[in-house]
Enzyme design. Structure first.
Site, PDB file in Angstrom:
ATOM      1  N   ASP A   1      -9.361   2.057  11.081  1.00  0.00           N
ATOM      2  CA  ASP A   1      -8.027   1.551  11.437  1.00  0.00           C
ATOM      3  C   ASP A   1      -7.527   2.316  12.656  1.00  0.00           C
ATOM      4  O   ASP A   1      -7.030   3.432  12.547  1.00  0.00           O
ATOM      5  CB  ASP A   1      -7.062   1.739  10.267  1.00  0.00           C
ATOM      6  CG  ASP A   1      -7.310   0.713   9.169  1.00  0.00           C
ATOM      7  OD1 ASP A   1      -7.467   1.113   8.009  1.00  0.00           O
ATOM      8  OD2 ASP A   1      -7.369  -0.487   9.492  1.00  0.00           O
TER       9      ASP A   1
ATOM     10  N   HIS B   1     -10.753  -1.824  13.794  1.00  0.00           N
ATOM     11  CA  HIS B   1      -9.589  -2.719  13.690  1.00  0.00           C
ATOM     12  C   HIS B   1      -8.576  -2.183  14.693  1.00  0.00           C
ATOM     13  O   HIS B   1      -7.910  -1.185  14.432  1.00  0.00           O
ATOM     14  CB  HIS B   1      -9.063  -2.680  12.254  1.00  0.00           C
ATOM     15  CG  HIS B   1      -7.801  -3.454  12.049  1.00  0.00           C
ATOM     16  ND1 HIS B   1      -7.065  -3.355  10.890  1.00  0.00           N
ATOM     17  CD2 HIS B   1      -7.156  -4.347  12.823  1.00  0.00           C
ATOM     18  CE1 HIS B   1      -6.003  -4.155  10.976  1.00  0.00           C
ATOM     19  NE2 HIS B   1      -6.035  -4.771  12.141  1.00  0.00           N
TER      20      HIS B   1
ATOM     21  N   ASP C   1      -7.082  -7.666   4.580  1.00  0.00           N
ATOM     22  CA  ASP C   1      -6.866  -6.228   4.677  1.00  0.00           C
ATOM     23  C   ASP C   1      -5.419  -5.912   4.329  1.00  0.00           C
ATOM     24  O   ASP C   1      -4.496  -6.393   4.977  1.00  0.00           O
ATOM     25  CB  ASP C   1      -7.175  -5.796   6.118  1.00  0.00           C
ATOM     26  CG  ASP C   1      -6.924  -4.322   6.367  1.00  0.00           C
ATOM     27  OD1 ASP C   1      -7.187  -3.877   7.498  1.00  0.00           O
ATOM     28  OD2 ASP C   1      -6.458  -3.617   5.454  1.00  0.00           O
ATOM     29  N   GLY C   2      -5.294  -5.116   3.234  1.00  0.00           N
ATOM     30  CA  GLY C   2      -3.953  -4.671   2.881  1.00  0.00           C
ATOM     31  C   GLY C   2      -3.622  -5.014   1.439  1.00  0.00           C
ATOM     32  O   GLY C   2      -3.486  -6.196   1.108  1.00  0.00           O
ATOM     33  N   GLY C   3      -3.520  -3.994   0.613  1.00  0.00           N
ATOM     34  CA  GLY C   3      -3.154  -4.203  -0.786  1.00  0.00           C
ATOM     35  C   GLY C   3      -4.248  -4.841  -1.612  1.00  0.00           C
ATOM     36  O   GLY C   3      -3.992  -5.406  -2.682  1.00  0.00           O
TER      37      GLY C   3
ATOM     38  N   GLY D   1      -0.170  -0.877   9.800  1.00  0.00           N
ATOM     39  CA  GLY D   1       0.357   0.448  10.167  1.00  0.00           C
ATOM     40  C   GLY D   1       0.109   1.519   9.134  1.00  0.00           C
ATOM     41  O   GLY D   1      -0.082   2.684   9.480  1.00  0.00           O
TER      42      GLY D   1
ATOM     43  N   SER E   1     -11.478   0.981   4.183  1.00  0.00           N
ATOM     44  CA  SER E   1     -10.713   1.628   5.246  1.00  0.00           C
ATOM     45  C   SER E   1     -10.799   3.127   4.991  1.00  0.00           C
ATOM     46  O   SER E   1     -10.639   3.574   3.863  1.00  0.00           O
ATOM     47  CB  SER E   1      -9.239   1.197   5.161  1.00  0.00           C
ATOM     48  OG  SER E   1      -8.433   2.131   5.855  1.00  0.00           O
TER      49      SER E   1
ATOM     50  N   GLY F   1      -8.589   0.323   0.832  1.00  0.00           N
ATOM     51  CA  GLY F   1      -8.443   1.754   1.117  1.00  0.00           C
ATOM     52  C   GLY F   1      -8.030   2.460  -0.161  1.00  0.00           C
ATOM     53  O   GLY F   1      -8.845   3.016  -0.897  1.00  0.00           O
ATOM     54  N   SER F   2      -6.725   2.386  -0.453  1.00  0.00           N
ATOM     55  CA  SER F   2      -6.214   3.137  -1.615  1.00  0.00           C
ATOM     56  C   SER F   2      -6.894   2.739  -2.919  1.00  0.00           C
ATOM     57  O   SER F   2      -7.139   3.593  -3.761  1.00  0.00           O
ATOM     58  CB  SER F   2      -4.702   2.969  -1.776  1.00  0.00           C
ATOM     59  OG  SER F   2      -4.177   2.043  -0.911  1.00  0.00           O
TER      60      SER F   2
ATOM     61  N   GLY G   1      -1.567   2.462   4.944  1.00  0.00           N
ATOM     62  CA  GLY G   1      -2.233   2.064   3.710  1.00  0.00           C
ATOM     63  C   GLY G   1      -1.256   2.119   2.552  1.00  0.00           C
ATOM     64  O   GLY G   1      -0.107   2.546   2.704  1.00  0.00           O
TER      65      GLY G   1
HETATM   66  C1  DX5 Z   1      -2.854  -1.381   7.557  1.00  0.00           C
HETATM   67  C2  DX5 Z   1      -4.210  -0.855   7.216  1.00  0.00           C
HETATM   68  C3  DX5 Z   1      -4.395  -0.879   5.708  1.00  0.00           C
HETATM   69  C4  DX5 Z   1      -5.667  -0.235   5.256  1.00  0.00           C
HETATM   70  C5  DX5 Z   1      -5.950  -0.590   3.808  1.00  0.00           C
HETATM   71  O1  DX5 Z   1      -2.661  -1.298   8.932  1.00  0.00           O
HETATM   72  O2  DX5 Z   1      -5.210  -1.648   7.859  1.00  0.00           O
HETATM   73  O3  DX5 Z   1      -4.345  -2.222   5.313  1.00  0.00           O
HETATM   74  O4  DX5 Z   1      -6.674  -0.645   6.050  1.00  0.00           O
HETATM   75  O5  DX5 Z   1      -4.899  -0.117   3.072  1.00  0.00           O
HETATM   76  P1  DX5 Z   1      -4.784  -0.306   1.485  1.00  0.00           P
HETATM   77  O6  DX5 Z   1      -6.097  -0.842   0.979  1.00  0.00           O
HETATM   78  O7  DX5 Z   1      -4.495   1.070   0.983  1.00  0.00           O
HETATM   79  O8  DX5 Z   1      -3.672  -1.274   1.297  1.00  0.00           O
END
Ligand code: DX5
Length: 232
Positions: free
Chosen positions: A40, A71, A180-182, A147, A13, A202-203, A149
């Site tokens: 995103d 996305h 996607d997410g965490g 919403g 992301s 992402g992070s 990261g």
């Molecule tokens: C949420 C975003 C996040 C991003 C990834 O809407 O879609 O999930 O892409 O974020 P991380 O990898 O930092 O959780």
């Protein structure tokens, strides 16, 4: 019925990237070995955040050769979907919760020649995709509430991923599962072992002290090891 694991793909992301240098950031991600780039897209309505319009993505298209996916965390995605395809997105992910006519929206996307995918918020049950699974090349199971990261991974989504994988295998469909997410070093194995093969991070990529390339390789290795061991 079982099936062999699908190839692991790392999809960053760009949410944590430096927005003043997005083209260069995309090039750095390609250089680091990612398989595709996820944008995103947020409208401030479907989720409480606002990000990239199609022109921003179009401006970065020529910086890399790898696929772009959008996305679409937006209400009424059918309104702007074609603009994101024209901007250079190869795949559009639509939230099942964001449109009344999901089947028609997916057919509209496919008619442009782009790939179609669906995304499920954590609370949305799998049966929401039962009647459109044949129209998509990927299902995104959100492992955070969309919403922002940097949120914590929701491990209770792993049984949902596993059930989705079984649904796909039982129907003999050629569909990827994305999460996607965490997603990071301590969570990617659980998601991959459950059946996810496209992993958005992402992070975790940007906070690796050894840099993007190390982060991408480490995540890929962890996911592939989990796939082959079927462990968490
Ligand atoms: C949420 C975003 C996040 C991003 C990834 O809407 O879609 O999930 O892409 O974020 P991380 O990898 O930092 O959780």
């Amino acid at each position: 019925m079982t099936a062999s694991p699908r190839p692991v793909q790392i999809a960053p992301s760009v949410l944590p990237a430096d927005f003043s240098r997005l083209g260069e950031e995309c090039a750095a991600l390609e250089e680091a070995g990612v398989d595709r780039i996820q944008w995103d897209v947020m409208d401030g309505q479907f989720v409480p955040n606002l990000t990239f319009g199609p022109d921003v993505i179009a401006a970065c298209r020529s910086a890399v050769t790898i696929p772009f996916e959008a996305h679409l965390m937006v209400n009424t995605p059918e309104v702007l979907a074609e603009r994101y395809v024209e901007a250079g997105c190869n795949l559009l992910l639509v939230h099942v919760e964001s449109t009344v006519h999901l089947h028609r929206c997916l057919e509209q996307i496919r008619s442009t020649g782009a790939g179609a995918g669906v995304a499920l918020n954590p609370s949305t049950p799998l049966h929401a995709v039962e009647h459109i699974l044949d129209l998509v090349e990927m299902v995104l199971v959100m492992t955070v509430n969309p919403g922002f990261g940097g949120q914590a991974y929701i491990p209770t989504m792993e049984p949902k991923v596993a059930a989705l994988r079984q649904m796909i295998v039982d129907r003999g469909l050629d569909v990827d599962i994305e999460v996607d997410g965490g997603i990071g070093p301590s969570t990617i194995a659980g998601a991959a072992a459950a059946g996810a093969n496209v992993l958005v991070a992402g992070s975790a990529l940007y906070r690796d002290p050894q840099g993007l390339a190390h982060a991408v390789t480490d995540l890929r290795d962890r996911a592939e090891a989990a796939q082959s061991a079927g462990t968490r």
